[in-house]
Design a protein around this motif. Structure first.
Motif, PDB file in Angstrom:
ATOM      1  N   UNK A  82     -20.435 -30.321  91.376  1.00 54.43           N
ATOM      2  CA  UNK A  82     -21.793 -29.792  91.528  1.00 54.43           C
ATOM      3  C   UNK A  82     -22.547 -29.878  90.207  1.00 54.43           C
ATOM      4  N   UNK A  83     -21.833 -29.676  89.100  1.00 51.43           N
ATOM      5  CA  UNK A  83     -22.470 -29.744  87.782  1.00 51.43           C
ATOM      6  C   UNK A  83     -22.989 -31.149  87.496  1.00 51.43           C
ATOM      7  N   UNK A  84     -22.233 -32.169  87.887  1.00 49.52           N
ATOM      8  CA  UNK A  84     -22.688 -33.548  87.691  1.00 49.52           C
ATOM      9  C   UNK A  84     -23.978 -33.790  88.469  1.00 49.52           C
ATOM     10  N   UNK A  85     -24.005 -33.366  89.723  1.00 48.03           N
ATOM     11  CA  UNK A  85     -25.200 -33.578  90.542  1.00 48.03           C
ATOM     12  C   UNK A  85     -26.387 -32.781  90.011  1.00 48.03           C
ATOM     13  N   UNK A  86     -26.150 -31.574  89.523  1.00 48.67           N
ATOM     14  CA  UNK A  86     -27.234 -30.770  88.940  1.00 48.67           C
ATOM     15  C   UNK A  86     -27.818 -31.449  87.708  1.00 48.67           C
ATOM     16  N   UNK A  87     -26.948 -32.011  86.884  1.00 50.27           N
ATOM     17  CA  UNK A  87     -27.389 -32.721  85.678  1.00 50.27           C
ATOM     18  C   UNK A  87     -28.271 -33.913  86.051  1.00 50.27           C
ATOM     19  N   UNK A  88     -27.833 -34.690  87.019  1.00 52.60           N
ATOM     20  CA  UNK A  88     -28.587 -35.885  87.425  1.00 52.60           C
ATOM     21  C   UNK A  88     -29.937 -35.495  88.025  1.00 52.60           C
ATOM     22  N   UNK A  89     -29.937 -34.472  88.854  1.00 55.25           N
ATOM     23  CA  UNK A  89     -31.185 -34.068  89.501  1.00 55.25           C
ATOM     24  C   UNK A  89     -32.133 -33.360  88.544  1.00 55.25           C
ATOM     25  N   UNK A  90     -31.618 -32.886  87.409  1.00 55.51           N
ATOM     26  CA  UNK A  90     -32.511 -32.332  86.382  1.00 55.51           C
ATOM     27  C   UNK A  90     -33.301 -33.456  85.704  1.00 55.51           C
ATOM     28  N   UNK A  91     -32.762 -34.683  85.758  1.00 60.46           N
ATOM     29  CA  UNK A  91     -33.425 -35.848  85.163  1.00 60.46           C
ATOM     30  C   UNK A  91     -34.273 -36.567  86.204  1.00 60.46           C
TER      31      UNK A  91
END
Length: 386
Positions: A179-188
């Protein structure tokens, strides 16, 4: 039947979580009426040497489990030198470009990242050919490298960030292992299509062992990469051995340090058992009371695949790595949490665990893992997305 190409740096006969993950992905898609092919380097991990059966070859192709596998040349090494490791990635990228130029590429391509440079090469070349590009992100580079101390916030780091962002921007769909990986990507890129694709293993249900320890000692095991990030050498120094035996399986950069420590401290109950194949390893580690999953430093986005694998074996887990892994352990009642980096808290946590409690929860851990960490259901959802 949909044609799908997977580009990866790791694939069997190489061992480890990365090769297992991609193999199960390829096999699962093949079983769901996809025609799957894989491009990967000549086997060389983890020793950084081309395996004997492949030495002297520039490329090698075969059919394995109905999957067409293309193995390409790279400059194999496991040096600590950043330049040599970079050259290895460049060599594989050049091999990929040659392959792209002279072979028909399917309309759907799944690209493993990291390494960033290999993913960048694949995306840069194939995007112009109007392919659907699916980026499978297992770690957040260069951020993970920064947290591990491999990078500093300098021009090289900023260049790697630009490559990372380019890869995300150009991908049509991004698979993330946490989930952290997806959150990071969607923050960009807030509108980017993403899919949570965990590293669930495919293993047979083991028999839950009922054991009785007359000495009340906990037999704890670590099995996996003996690298700097895992911190097993430091763990050997910091453990309180009054109630625990520590058994170690695996290979990696710290192996010699660990073996030397054991030889210099024969009074301590630490045992190194070498490296085993996956099936042999499962047969061995199921004999232990408790497994430890450590990370020397908390790495944002990282969820060790051992959580899913060992819980399916029914082994209680003590998690010592912080982050999203803690949530998985707690929510699914798979074992205990020790505060990341706090060895006093780790020892206190171990000392509070009773051997009777460890035996009591084995069956429930296995049952929960097979219900929640279900690879087949995950693949069924994925095939509808791609």
């Amino acid at each position: 039947m949909k044609d799908i190409l997977i580009i990866t740096n790791y694939f069997p006969p190489e061992i480890g979580a990365a090769s297992n993950r991609i193999f199960h992905l390829a096999e699962g898609l093949q079983k769901r009426e996809c025609n799957v092919s894989v491009i990967t380097p000549l086997p060389n991990y983890p020793k950084g040497e081309i395996f004997n059966d492949y030495k002297g070859r520039f490329k090698f192709s075969s059919i394995e489990n109905n999957i067409k596998v293309y193995r390409l040349w790279l400059y194999a090494n496991n040096s600590k030198s950043k330049l040599l490791r970079l050259f290895a990635m460049i060599s594989y990228s050049l091999s990929l470009i040659c392959f792209f130029c002279f072979n028909k590429i399917p309309k759907t391509v799944i690209i493993q990242s990291p390494p960033l440079l290999v993913a960048f090469t694949s995306i840069l070349f194939l995007k112009s050919k109007n392919r659907k590009l699916i980026l499978n992100v297992s770690d957040l580079w260069p951020l993970a490298g920064l947290e591990l101390g491999a990078f500093k916030r300098n021009s090289i780091y900023r260049l790697l960030q630009k490559i990372e962002h380019y890869n995300y921007k150009k991908a049509d769909l991004i698979l993330g292992q946490s989930e952290e990986i997806l959150s990071h990507i969607q923050s960009i890129f807030p509108k980017k299509d993403t899919f949570l694709y965990r590293n669930y293993p495919q293993i047979e249900a083991p028999k839950v062992l009922q054991k009785h320890n007359s000495d009340n000692k906990i037999k704890m095991v670590y099995a996996g990469l003996l690298g700097v990030a895992q911190g097993i050498y430091k763990l050997c120094h910091e453990l309180d051995y009054s109630r625990v035996e520590f058994h170690i399986y695996g290979d990696g950069a710290e192996r010699s340090l660990i073996k030397n420590f054991i030889e210099s401290n024969t009074d301590l109950p630490i045992y190194y058992h070498g490296e085993l194949t996956r099936n042999k390893l499962h047969e061995s580690i199921i004999q232990y009371d408790l497994t430890i999953i450590p990370l020397l430093n908390r790495i944002y986005g990282s969820v060790p695949s051992k959580i899913f694998e060992y819980s399916k074996l029914g082994i209680p887990i003590i998690y010592f790595g912080g982050g999203e892994g803690e949530t998985l352990i707690e929510n699914n009642k798979l074992g205990w949490i020790a505060k990341a980096g706090d060895y006093t808290d780790l020892n206190n946590t171990i000392n509070k665990i009773s051997t009777a409690e460890l035996q009591k929860i084995r069956a429930s851990i296995r049952k929960q893992a097979f219900q929640v960490f279900n690879l087949e259901k995950q693949l069924d959802s994925l095939i509808k997305t791609i």
